[in-house]
Design an enzyme around this catalytic site. Structure first.
Site, mmCIF file in Angstrom:
data_model
loop_
_atom_site.group_PDB
_atom_site.id
_atom_site.type_symbol
_atom_site.label_atom_id
_atom_site.label_comp_id
_atom_site.label_asym_id
_atom_site.label_seq_id
_atom_site.Cartn_x
_atom_site.Cartn_y
_atom_site.Cartn_z
ATOM 1 N N THR A 395 0.916 -1.156 0.070
ATOM 2 C CA THR A 395 0.057 -0.126 -0.040
ATOM 3 C C THR A 395 1.064 1.015 0.034
ATOM 4 O O THR A 395 1.948 0.998 0.194
ATOM 5 C CB THR A 395 -0.906 -0.061 1.394
ATOM 6 O OG1 THR A 395 -1.693 -1.140 1.249
ATOM 7 C CG2 THR A 395 -1.850 1.220 1.344
ATOM 8 N N ASP A 437 -10.059 -8.045 1.929
ATOM 9 C CA ASP A 437 -10.517 -7.465 3.350
ATOM 10 C C ASP A 437 -11.945 -7.700 3.965
ATOM 11 O O ASP A 437 -11.926 -7.411 5.076
ATOM 12 C CB ASP A 437 -10.148 -6.121 3.181
ATOM 13 C CG ASP A 437 -8.605 -5.570 3.284
ATOM 14 O OD1 ASP A 437 -7.989 -6.323 3.700
ATOM 15 O OD2 ASP A 437 -8.343 -4.494 2.892
ATOM 16 N N SER A 466 -11.365 -1.459 6.148
ATOM 17 C CA SER A 466 -10.093 -1.018 5.944
ATOM 18 C C SER A 466 -9.064 -0.831 7.392
ATOM 19 O O SER A 466 -9.761 -0.592 8.410
ATOM 20 C CB SER A 466 -10.141 0.059 5.019
ATOM 21 O OG SER A 466 -8.391 0.345 4.937
HETATM 22 O O1 DON Z 1 -7.371 -1.510 3.448
HETATM 23 C C1 DON Z 1 -6.495 -2.198 4.086
HETATM 24 O O2 DON Z 1 -6.421 -2.182 5.247
HETATM 25 C C2 DON Z 1 -5.776 -3.170 3.477
HETATM 26 N N1 DON Z 1 -5.977 -3.499 2.261
HETATM 27 C C3 DON Z 1 -4.223 -2.572 3.040
HETATM 28 C C4 DON Z 1 -3.223 -3.366 2.581
HETATM 29 C C5 DON Z 1 -1.961 -2.923 2.876
HETATM 30 O O3 DON Z 1 -1.491 -1.819 3.743
HETATM 31 C C6 DON Z 1 -0.835 -3.695 2.449
HETATM 32 N N2 DON Z 1 0.425 -3.301 2.630
HETATM 33 N N3 DON Z 1 1.458 -3.625 3.156
#
Ligand code: DON
Length: 583
Positions: A395, A437, A466
């Site tokens: 992310t 998620d 999230s």
């Molecule tokens: O929205 C969320 O919480 C996750 N899909 C975020 C994914 C994420 O941060 C991956 N990174 N390292």
């Protein structure tokens, strides 16, 4: 011959694979080896007026150029966000989604933009179960069923329309991204590092292999020029028609066809129906500061405020930063707030979560009274439990401030690095696997081991819960800290620790971002610690009853503090390539 640096990286990647049984070992795994720099060796980057701190240099500079040309923080964030869809394809995106928190000094308003992906209309609560009725993680993580309707184009366009300076059109802010996609850019060492882990997943689809492979089929590497002609066309369609160029017409048809050809269920009607949403932020106070963060469908703001409220009742400064006594309290606060996350939180359009209670000071006081300063509370005593696996991914977060007092905190993602790995043929758009998620079944967990219940089951038009936590801290109505991070479940605890280190321990922002972090998410009942904590500190935590294990996922808290003399930026040293671009 490999340099000792890359030998070390490979070593850690292999160890991580063995230890966690992960899908391909990645460069992110190597970052578990991050050993923090001594506080006096890290320096925040100073600027006079405005600043963009982002995970990729070219895009950070593009945002700073917009500031220099008279744009405000939102204009700059939009330009950086679109540019990273080209230059940082593992997480920068137009095929995914995210969240933006804006402090608009221009309009004297704090506001958030929810551009989270949405489940297609044909989604059922059972969609991610196998024939045996149990969660089938291949469906949500590795197949086109995991693709949510992308929100980024709608979100960035909405931010610009409502909160931009009015001096730039969407087309003007898209121009640098279009040029980078059309003419290409040189692949960095950092991007090349992701290929050993992720190329195989991308190469499952010829449309993706064409972009991320050399002519002989090997992955693209450092120094190659990455040209994305189809993506340039798609971005040009958005420049010409606005979001309709993406959500309707030929691009939308190709996106939906790519997903259905790959076994998914997203239709052109799903794309046409997509709406980014302006939401009031979650607000809290912490030791005289105002904390402004992301509301549902991100759990980030609620969990952050709940944790800070618990901690506010302890004299953390008396305990000193990094001591077992102070770390113990952080862990206990995290454990309780993450337990509430699992139990109560989901898309607010579907779930009536008790947000006011969870973010109230008296509720925090009740939770605080259950914390022993001597002993860890077992998670199972907090709420009934279920177990969980782990997986690392990606992310990206960027922070922006301008000279007029505006600030933007933006986190967006494809979920895993490169999402599901599928580039929709003829569009250049990499698609997400965000729907992992959701909670596939009551008590099941997602790729980050986050357990969930009814509130977060899949459903038509629903947004998965999230952890992304873009946050702005204000003093007397003015931004003093802009922060956020990637890292799956670790996002919220990362933001928490940056805030505590800056506000309680008065650490320089670069030192606060560089400091080793730990994490507890209620379940599993263990503390994940980065390298860098002294053994005696870990020994004392163990003696208090904490189970200590290695961290998971990658965090990178690209942050800015605003001082009377201008912004100070802290690109996170955990990852190569992050940049503080000042104006
Ligand atoms: O929205 C969320 O919480 C996750 N899909 C975020 C994914 C994420 O941060 C991956 N990174 N390292």
């Amino acid at each position: 011959m490999m340099s000792s640096h890359s030998t070390r990286r490979t070593f850690f990647a292999v160890v991580a694979t063995l230890a966690f049984g992960l899908a391909p070992a990645t460069a992110q795994d190597a970052r578990r080896a991050y050993v923090p720099a001594a506080p006096d060796t890290v320096r925040a980057v100073a600027a006079e007026h405005g600043m963009v701190v982002a995970q990729e240099k070219i895009s950070a500079q593009i945002g700073a150029d917009v500031l220099r040309s008279g744009g405000n923080a939102v204009d700059a964030a939009v330009a950086t966000g679109f540019a990273m869809a080209v230059t940082y394809p593992r997480a920068g995106n137009i095929g995914g989604g995210g969240f933006m928190v804006i402090h608009s000094a221009d309009r004297n308003e704090d506001v958030t933009i929810d551009y989270r992906e949405t489940a297609p209309a044909a989604t059922t609560p059972q969609i991610f179960l196998g024939a045996d009725g149990k969660p089938d993680i291949a469906k949500s993580r590795d197949s086109a069923l995991g693709v949510g309707v992308p929100g980024t184009v709608a979100g960035l366009a909405l931010a610009l329309e409502k909160y931009g300076s009015g001096q730039f059109t969407l087309a003007q802010l898209l121009a640098p991204a279009i040029a980078l996609a059309r003419d290409g850019f040189v692949v960095s060492d950092d991007m090349a590092d992701t290929m050993p882990g992720w190329h195989r997943r991308l190469a499952r689809w010829p449309s993706s292999a064409r972009i991320f492979s050399r002519p002989d089929g090997r992955p693209i590497g450092e120094g190659d020029r990455l040209v994305q002609g189809d993506l340039a066309e798609t971005l040009s369609a958005i420049a010409a028609q606005g979001p309709r160029g993406f959500y309707e017409g030929p691009v939308a048809e190709k996106l939906a066809k790519a997903v259905t050809d790959a076994g998914g269920i997203m239709t052109p009607a799903d794309l046409k129906a997509y709406q980014a949403v302006i939401r009031a932020p979650v607000r809290g106070t912490y030791r005289g500061y105002d904390v402004v963060s992301m509301p549902l469908p991100s759990s980030g703001g609620v969990v952050l405020v709940e944790t800070l409220n618990i901690l506010e009742g302890f004299q953390l400064t008396d305990l000193k930063q990094g001591t077992p006594a102070s770390l113990h309290l952080l862990i206990e606060a995290m454990k309780r707030a993450y337990a509430d996350r699992a139990r109560y939180l989901g898309d607010p359009a579907f779930v009536n979560a008790p947000i006011e209670t969870l973010t109230a000071k008296d509720y925090a006081a009740k939770l605080r009274s259950g914390i022993s300063t001597e002993r860890a509370t077992p998670s199972k005593e907090l709420v009934s439990a279920a177990s969980s696996p782990h997986e690392g991914s990606n992310t990206t977060h960027f922070s922006v401030v301008d000279s007029r007092g505006n600030a933007v905190s933006n986190t967006y993602t494809l979920n895993f690095s490169y999402g599901v790995g599928l580039v929709a043929d003829g569009t250049g758009v990499l698609l997400n696997n965000e729907l992992d998620d959701f909670t596939a079944a009551v008590g099941a967990s997602n790729a980050y081991g986050l357990v969930g219940y009814e509130a977060n089951l899949p459903g038509p038009g629903k947004r998965p819960l999230s952890s992304m936590s873009p946050t702005i801290v204000l003093k007397d109505g003015k931004p003093v800290l802009v922060t956020g991070s990637p890292g799956g479940s670790r996002i919220i605890s990362t933001v928490l620790q940056v805030i505590v280190d800056v506000l309680d321990y008065k650490m320089d922002v670069a030192a606060a971002v560089a400091a080793p972090r730990l994490h507890h998410q209620w379940l599993p009942d263990e503390v994940r610690v980065e390298a860098g904590f002294p053994n005696d500190v870990l020994g004392e935590l163990k003696a208090m009853g904490h189970t200590i294990v290695e961290p998971m996922g990658q965090t990178s808290a690209n942050s800015i503090v605003v001082t009377p003399n201008g912004p100070l930026g802290a690109p996170d040293p955990r990852t190569r390539g992050a940049e503080a671009a000042g104006q």
